[in-house]
Motif scaffolding. Structure first.
Motif, PDB file in Angstrom:
ATOM      1  N   PHE A 103       0.010  30.928  22.080  1.00  0.00           N
ATOM      2  CA  PHE A 103      -1.224  31.554  21.586  1.00  0.00           C
ATOM      3  C   PHE A 103      -1.428  32.942  22.176  1.00  0.00           C
ATOM      4  CE2 PHE A 103      -5.831  32.171  21.671  1.00  0.00           C
ATOM      5  CZ  PHE A 103      -6.230  31.727  20.431  1.00  0.00           C
ATOM      6  N   GLN A 144      -8.697  20.917  12.290  1.00  0.00           N
ATOM      7  CA  GLN A 144     -10.100  20.766  12.687  1.00  0.00           C
ATOM      8  C   GLN A 144     -10.209  19.509  13.572  1.00  0.00           C
ATOM      9  OE1 GLN A 144     -12.544  22.878  12.562  1.00  0.00           O
ATOM     10  NE2 GLN A 144     -11.546  24.374  11.254  1.00  0.00           N
ATOM     11  N   SER A 145     -10.566  19.727  14.831  1.00  0.00           N
ATOM     12  CA  SER A 145     -10.598  18.596  15.766  1.00  0.00           C
ATOM     13  C   SER A 145     -11.513  17.475  15.287  1.00  0.00           C
ATOM     14  CB  SER A 145     -11.007  19.077  17.160  1.00  0.00           C
ATOM     15  OG  SER A 145     -12.290  19.664  17.132  1.00  0.00           O
ATOM     16  N   GLY A 186      -5.166  29.300  10.381  1.00  0.00           N
ATOM     17  CA  GLY A 186      -4.648  30.085  11.516  1.00  0.00           C
ATOM     18  C   GLY A 186      -5.124  29.567  12.863  1.00  0.00           C
ATOM     19  N   GLU A 187      -5.287  28.250  12.974  1.00  0.00           N
ATOM     20  CA  GLU A 187      -5.833  27.659  14.201  1.00  0.00           C
ATOM     21  C   GLU A 187      -4.979  26.506  14.708  1.00  0.00           C
ATOM     22  OE1 GLU A 187     -10.676  28.153  13.493  1.00  0.00           O
ATOM     23  OE2 GLU A 187      -9.749  26.249  13.031  1.00  0.00           O
ATOM     24  N   VAL A 188      -5.171  26.205  15.989  1.00  0.00           N
ATOM     25  CA  VAL A 188      -4.810  24.920  16.559  1.00  0.00           C
ATOM     26  C   VAL A 188      -6.127  24.253  16.973  1.00  0.00           C
ATOM     27  CG1 VAL A 188      -2.443  25.246  17.396  1.00  0.00           C
ATOM     28  CG2 VAL A 188      -4.340  26.186  18.732  1.00  0.00           C
ATOM     29  N   PRO A 189      -6.217  22.955  17.100  1.00  0.00           N
ATOM     30  CA  PRO A 189      -5.133  21.981  17.010  1.00  0.00           C
ATOM     31  C   PRO A 189      -4.702  21.672  15.571  1.00  0.00           C
ATOM     32  CG  PRO A 189      -7.223  20.839  17.284  1.00  0.00           C
ATOM     33  CD  PRO A 189      -7.531  22.303  17.374  1.00  0.00           C
ATOM     34  N   ARG A 245      -9.744  18.162  22.818  1.00  0.00           N
ATOM     35  CA  ARG A 245     -10.409  17.029  22.168  1.00  0.00           C
ATOM     36  C   ARG A 245      -9.387  16.092  21.523  1.00  0.00           C
ATOM     37  NH1 ARG A 245     -13.584  21.379  19.186  1.00  0.00           N
ATOM     38  NH2 ARG A 245     -15.617  21.517  20.184  1.00  0.00           N
ATOM     39  N   GLN A 267      -0.098  31.653  15.937  1.00  0.00           N
ATOM     40  CA  GLN A 267      -1.087  31.131  14.971  1.00  0.00           C
ATOM     41  C   GLN A 267      -1.568  32.187  13.983  1.00  0.00           C
ATOM     42  OE1 GLN A 267      -1.661  31.915  18.070  1.00  0.00           O
ATOM     43  NE2 GLN A 267      -3.512  33.151  18.096  1.00  0.00           N
ATOM     44  N   ARG A 268      -1.294  33.468  14.315  1.00  0.00           N
ATOM     45  CA  ARG A 268      -1.760  34.532  13.410  1.00  0.00           C
ATOM     46  C   ARG A 268      -0.664  35.027  12.465  1.00  0.00           C
ATOM     47  NH1 ARG A 268      -6.110  37.775  17.286  1.00  0.00           N
ATOM     48  NH2 ARG A 268      -7.355  35.912  17.600  1.00  0.00           N
ATOM     49  N   ASN A 313     -10.518  23.226  22.272  1.00  0.00           N
ATOM     50  CA  ASN A 313     -10.495  22.670  20.914  1.00  0.00           C
ATOM     51  C   ASN A 313      -9.329  21.696  20.767  1.00  0.00           C
ATOM     52  OD1 ASN A 313     -12.735  24.053  19.628  1.00  0.00           O
ATOM     53  ND2 ASN A 313     -11.554  25.920  19.928  1.00  0.00           N
ATOM     54  N   SER A 319      -6.738  25.507  25.675  1.00  0.00           N
ATOM     55  CA  SER A 319      -7.624  25.312  24.522  1.00  0.00           C
ATOM     56  C   SER A 319      -8.448  24.023  24.599  1.00  0.00           C
ATOM     57  CB  SER A 319      -6.795  25.296  23.227  1.00  0.00           C
ATOM     58  OG  SER A 319      -7.588  24.820  22.159  1.00  0.00           O
ATOM     59  N   ASN A 344     -19.339  21.689  17.845  1.00  0.00           N
ATOM     60  CA  ASN A 344     -18.395  22.724  17.362  1.00  0.00           C
ATOM     61  C   ASN A 344     -19.068  24.086  17.257  1.00  0.00           C
ATOM     62  OD1 ASN A 344     -15.506  21.984  15.622  1.00  0.00           O
ATOM     63  ND2 ASN A 344     -16.590  20.354  16.672  1.00  0.00           N
ATOM     64  N   TYR A 369     -14.468  21.973  26.395  1.00  0.00           N
ATOM     65  CA  TYR A 369     -14.217  22.905  27.511  1.00  0.00           C
ATOM     66  C   TYR A 369     -14.856  22.450  28.818  1.00  0.00           C
ATOM     67  CZ  TYR A 369     -12.093  26.187  24.338  1.00  0.00           C
ATOM     68  OH  TYR A 369     -11.221  26.763  23.439  1.00  0.00           O
TER      69      TYR A 369
HETATM   70  N1  LIG Z   1     -13.459  24.117  14.920  1.00  0.00           N
HETATM   71  C1  LIG Z   1     -12.045  24.211  15.233  1.00  0.00           C
HETATM   72  C2  LIG Z   1     -11.806  25.355  16.195  1.00  0.00           C
HETATM   73  C3  LIG Z   1     -10.325  25.607  16.418  1.00  0.00           C
HETATM   74  C4  LIG Z   1     -10.088  26.930  17.125  1.00  0.00           C
HETATM   75  O1  LIG Z   1     -10.910  27.873  17.042  1.00  0.00           O
HETATM   76  N2  LIG Z   1      -8.953  27.033  17.799  1.00  0.00           N
HETATM   77  C5  LIG Z   1      -8.605  28.280  18.442  1.00  0.00           C
HETATM   78  C6  LIG Z   1      -7.807  28.017  19.726  1.00  0.00           C
HETATM   79  S1  LIG Z   1      -8.829  27.356  20.991  1.00  0.00           S
HETATM   80  C7  LIG Z   1      -7.690  29.066  17.510  1.00  0.00           C
HETATM   81  O2  LIG Z   1      -6.725  28.527  17.053  1.00  0.00           O
HETATM   82  N3  LIG Z   1      -8.025  30.349  17.249  1.00  0.00           N
HETATM   83  C8  LIG Z   1      -7.217  31.185  16.403  1.00  0.00           C
HETATM   84  C9  LIG Z   1      -7.088  32.607  16.883  1.00  0.00           C
HETATM   85  O3  LIG Z   1      -7.900  33.035  17.704  1.00  0.00           O
HETATM   86  O4  LIG Z   1      -6.153  33.258  16.447  1.00  0.00           O
HETATM   87  C10 LIG Z   1     -11.587  22.877  15.827  1.00  0.00           C
HETATM   88  O5  LIG Z   1     -12.415  22.193  16.440  1.00  0.00           O
HETATM   89  O6  LIG Z   1     -10.421  22.490  15.626  1.00  0.00           O
END
Ligand SMILES: N[C@@H](CCC(=O)N[C@@H](CS)C(=O)NCC(=O)O)C(=O)O
Length: 216
Positions: free
Chosen positions: A36, A69-70, A55-58, A17, A42-43, A14, A12, A103, A168
């Motif tokens: 993941f 949110q990074s 529902g996200e990381v980080p 960062r 995360q879901r 994201n 990841s 972003n 990335y």
């Molecule tokens: N804008 C968010 C983006 C975070 C993001 O999209 N993370 C992805 C992993 S790279 C995620 O957790 N996606 C959830 C999913 O696909 O279930 C950030 O910068 O933290």
């Protein structure tokens, strides 16, 4: 227990960062691996109830504070460490401006593009991939132009806007099917400058879960 815990996984950008920022400021931190690709932790409703409703990381945990949110994480770490911190209102707004652009338009497209190319089943539709590649090159050209004028996004020193942009950009060219640094030389030179900062590490060396299928 370390001062900071970061929910993350190696693939990841994201998460990268936040992980990179923690390393660059010399923080005492430990990763908490998120499965993941396997279980899609995360879901799950539990993750959304207890860890991050988005529902996200980080996700960064610092004592009783839990941040997601990074861009928010980078802002918090810059404030607390005094490092990579934009100085004054104009710089703060300028950093935020580039973080949002990154972003949405730079890493916001690079991440899903790389996901569709390497991990999604079925892989991304060629028409969709073509559309995304066009958006990626358009956004990278804008960043490239900016970096032709100064060594870092905000000028002479690196700030959280630069840390955000790393997202990335260090993953292998084969994972994209194009070489970002070659196609956008000022971005490539900037990548080398960021790489030279004390504490820099490659995402696959900094976060758990690489190669794919290994437990973090
Ligand atoms: N804008 C968010 C983006 C975070 C993001 O999209 N993370 C992805 C992993 S790279 C995620 O957790 N996606 C959830 C999913 O696909 O279930 C950030 O910068 O933290």
């Amino acid at each position: 227990m370390s001062d900071y815990q970061l929910y993350c996984f190696a693939q990841s950008g994201n998460c990268y960062r936040a992980a990179l920022m923690l390393n660059l400021i010399g923080a005492d931190w430990q990763p908490v691996w998120i499965d993941f690709f396997g279980q899609g932790v995360q879901r799950t409703p539990a993750y959304r109830a207890d860890i991050n409703e988005m529902g996200e990381v980080p996700v960064l945990v610092h004592g009783k504070k839990r941040l997601t949110q990074s861009g928010v994480i980078l802002t918090y770490l810059a404030k607390h460490s005094g490092k990579f911190k934009p100085q004054g209102e104009d710089e703060e707004l300028e950093a935020l401006r580039w973080i949002i652009f990154d972003n949405q338009k730079v890493n916001g497209f690079l991440g899903p593009f790389r996901f569709l190319k390497n991990f999604a089943k079925p892989a991304g539709d060629p028409a969709v991939m073509g559309f995304m590649k066009g958006r990626i090159d358009g956004a990278l050209a804008i960043v490239n132009k900016r970096l032709e004028k100064a060594p870092y996004l905000l000028g002479e020193r690196p700030t959280i806007a630069d840390v955000s942009l790393t997202g990335y950009l260090y993953y292998p060219a084969e994972e994209f099917g194009f070489d970002i640094g070659k196609d956008h030389p000022a971005v490539g030179a900037w990548c080398e400058r960021m790489k030279a900062l004390p504490g820099w590490k490659h995402p696959y060396d900094l976060m758990p879960g690489y190669p794919l299928g290994t437990q973090g």
